[in-house]
Write a protein that holds these residues in place. Structure first.
Motif, PDB file in Angstrom:
ATOM      1  N   ASP A  32       0.961  -0.699  -0.125  1.00 28.59           N
ATOM      2  CA  ASP A  32      -0.213  -0.007   0.100  1.00 28.59           C
ATOM      3  C   ASP A  32       0.937   1.009   0.096  1.00 28.59           C
ATOM      4  O   ASP A  32       0.743   2.328  -0.479  1.00 28.59           O
ATOM      5  CB  ASP A  32      -0.777  -0.060   1.068  1.00 28.59           C
ATOM      6  N   THR A  33       1.630   1.161   0.978  1.00 27.91           N
ATOM      7  CA  THR A  33       2.644   2.241   0.930  1.00 27.91           C
ATOM      8  C   THR A  33       3.417   2.916  -0.354  1.00 27.91           C
ATOM      9  O   THR A  33       3.219   3.909  -0.754  1.00 27.91           O
ATOM     10  CB  THR A  33       3.718   2.593   1.957  1.00 27.91           C
ATOM     11  N   ALA A  35       2.229   1.802  -3.367  1.00 26.12           N
ATOM     12  CA  ALA A  35       1.048   2.340  -3.936  1.00 26.12           C
ATOM     13  C   ALA A  35       0.641   2.956  -4.056  1.00 26.12           C
ATOM     14  O   ALA A  35       0.460   3.825  -5.475  1.00 26.12           O
ATOM     15  CB  ALA A  35      -0.023   0.806  -4.025  1.00 26.12           C
ATOM     16  N   TYR A  36       0.206   3.497  -3.158  1.00 29.68           N
ATOM     17  CA  TYR A  36      -0.624   5.331  -2.994  1.00 29.68           C
ATOM     18  C   TYR A  36       0.645   6.135  -2.879  1.00 29.68           C
ATOM     19  O   TYR A  36       0.347   7.390  -3.053  1.00 29.68           O
ATOM     20  CB  TYR A  36      -1.335   5.199  -1.535  1.00 29.68           C
ATOM     21  N   ILE A  39       0.699   7.159  -6.505  1.00 30.52           N
ATOM     22  CA  ILE A  39      -0.823   8.412  -7.386  1.00 30.52           C
ATOM     23  C   ILE A  39      -0.465   9.148  -6.224  1.00 30.52           C
ATOM     24  O   ILE A  39      -0.391   9.960  -7.762  1.00 30.52           O
ATOM     25  CB  ILE A  39      -2.086   7.012  -6.318  1.00 30.52           C
ATOM     26  N   ARG A  40       0.081   9.331  -5.238  1.00 31.90           N
ATOM     27  CA  ARG A  40       0.662  10.795  -4.882  1.00 31.90           C
ATOM     28  C   ARG A  40       1.486  11.373  -5.642  1.00 31.90           C
ATOM     29  O   ARG A  40       1.584  12.684  -6.337  1.00 31.90           O
ATOM     30  CB  ARG A  40       1.163  11.040  -3.947  1.00 31.90           C
ATOM     31  N   ARG A  67      -3.167  15.722  -1.396  1.00 30.36           N
ATOM     32  CA  ARG A  67      -2.000  14.789  -1.090  1.00 30.36           C
ATOM     33  C   ARG A  67      -3.546  14.060  -0.050  1.00 30.36           C
ATOM     34  O   ARG A  67      -3.329  12.746   0.337  1.00 30.36           O
ATOM     35  CB  ARG A  67      -1.073  14.677  -0.274  1.00 30.36           C
ATOM     36  N   VAL A  70      -5.463  11.164  -1.469  1.00 38.19           N
ATOM     37  CA  VAL A  70      -4.849   9.799  -1.727  1.00 38.19           C
ATOM     38  C   VAL A  70      -5.121   9.475  -0.420  1.00 38.19           C
ATOM     39  O   VAL A  70      -5.108   8.155  -0.327  1.00 38.19           O
ATOM     40  CB  VAL A  70      -3.439   9.726  -2.471  1.00 38.19           C
ATOM     41  N   ASP A  71      -4.868  10.153   0.999  1.00 37.05           N
ATOM     42  CA  ASP A  71      -4.242   9.777   1.958  1.00 37.05           C
ATOM     43  C   ASP A  71      -5.885   9.351   1.721  1.00 37.05           C
ATOM     44  O   ASP A  71      -5.753   8.297   3.161  1.00 37.05           O
ATOM     45  CB  ASP A  71      -4.297  10.808   3.025  1.00 37.05           C
ATOM     46  N   LEU A  73      -8.150   7.847  -0.247  1.00 38.20           N
ATOM     47  CA  LEU A  73      -8.254   6.788  -0.065  1.00 38.20           C
ATOM     48  C   LEU A  73      -7.116   5.262   0.665  1.00 38.20           C
ATOM     49  O   LEU A  73      -7.617   4.050   0.710  1.00 38.20           O
ATOM     50  CB  LEU A  73      -8.017   6.313  -1.557  1.00 38.20           C
ATOM     51  N   GLU A  74      -6.156   5.875   1.172  1.00 36.15           N
ATOM     52  CA  GLU A  74      -5.468   4.644   2.134  1.00 36.15           C
ATOM     53  C   GLU A  74      -5.564   4.745   3.499  1.00 36.15           C
ATOM     54  O   GLU A  74      -6.328   3.680   3.470  1.00 36.15           O
ATOM     55  CB  GLU A  74      -3.945   5.015   1.623  1.00 36.15           C
TER      56      GLU A  74
END
Length: 240
Positions: A32-33, A35-36, A39-40, A67, A70-71, A73-74
């Protein structure tokens, strides 16, 4: 001896399952770290390219705002999905005791959402004002005026206080609805025939579990309101 061996085997299986879940959780966090983070990276680069005509102060603020998207979503989406599952389970369990119990749960959700909806436009305007002032931060610092920085910080404080006060009112009303829900379900449970102490405890426990999960719904709506304002702002590429 055979009995102890069977228990020991079950403990080993349980330990293996827990270790497996831990490995999956660690692997998911590592993935996840990255992937996201990617995206960022791409979102920020695209956003900066689209807003080349804007002052540096606005570009810097909007990069930080992007950001937040995206935060959300994560961090928040998994919690929301977990809360929805928890709500469904609680509704089913409460309905298994009596339909009135699940009906009161459904009613409190509707009241919570209606309460937030009544303040939705105010939340949007308050977030808009806060974000607009945030975009001026670098510009205020660049000018080097102590009074200008003071005015900027005072404006930020004013918008944050207004936002906090609105949140306090909204969630105060929502918590009153939740307290009423717990009390009503306790009264309903006590009045049902053939209710044991254990069953009443289960009803109260699942009602409280429902309350803890249901509070995520207005919180999610509030986050979506802020993200909606941010999305509108960062998609505005027109000259100002």
């Amino acid at each position: 001896m055979t009995c102890f061996k069977g228990v020991f085997d079950n403990v080993i299986v349980m330990g293996g399952v827990l270790v497996g879940l831990t490995v999956i959780a660690v692997a998911r966090r590592i993935y996840d770290t990255r992937a996201y983070g990617t995206i960022r990276l791409h979102l920020g680069a695209e956003l900066d390219q689209r807003h080349q005509n804007k002052p540096v102060s606005k570009r810097a603020a909007r990069l930080n705002m992007s950001r937040e998207l995206v935060d959300y979503l994560e961090g928040e989406v998994p919690e929301v999905l977990s809360a929805v599952i928890q709500i469904i389970v609680a509704l089913v369990v409460l309905a298994s005791f009596h339909l009135w119990l699940s009906a009161s749960a459904f009613t409190v959700v509707v009241l919570m959402l209606l309460t937030y909806s009544a303040f939705n436009s105010r939340f949007y305007l308050l977030n808009s004002a806060l974000n607009a002032e945030t975009e001026n931060q670098v510009h205020a610092l660049e000018r080097g005026s102590r009074r200008g920085v003071w005015r900027h910080l005072r404006a930020l404080r004013m918008h944050e206080v207004r936002l906090s006060d609105t949140e306090a009112i909204v969630y105060g009303v929502i918590f009153l609805f939740q307290i009423a829900f717990i009390v009503i379900n306790l009264i309903l449970a006590a009045g049902l025939p053939d209710m044991s102490t254990g069953m009443i405890f289960s009803i109260v426990a699942y009602s409280w579990e429902f309350v803890e999960a249901a509070i995520m719904l207005p919180m999610t709506m509030q986050s979506l309101t802020r993200l909606n304002e941010i999305t509108t702002r960062i998609n505005n590429v027109e000259e100002e």
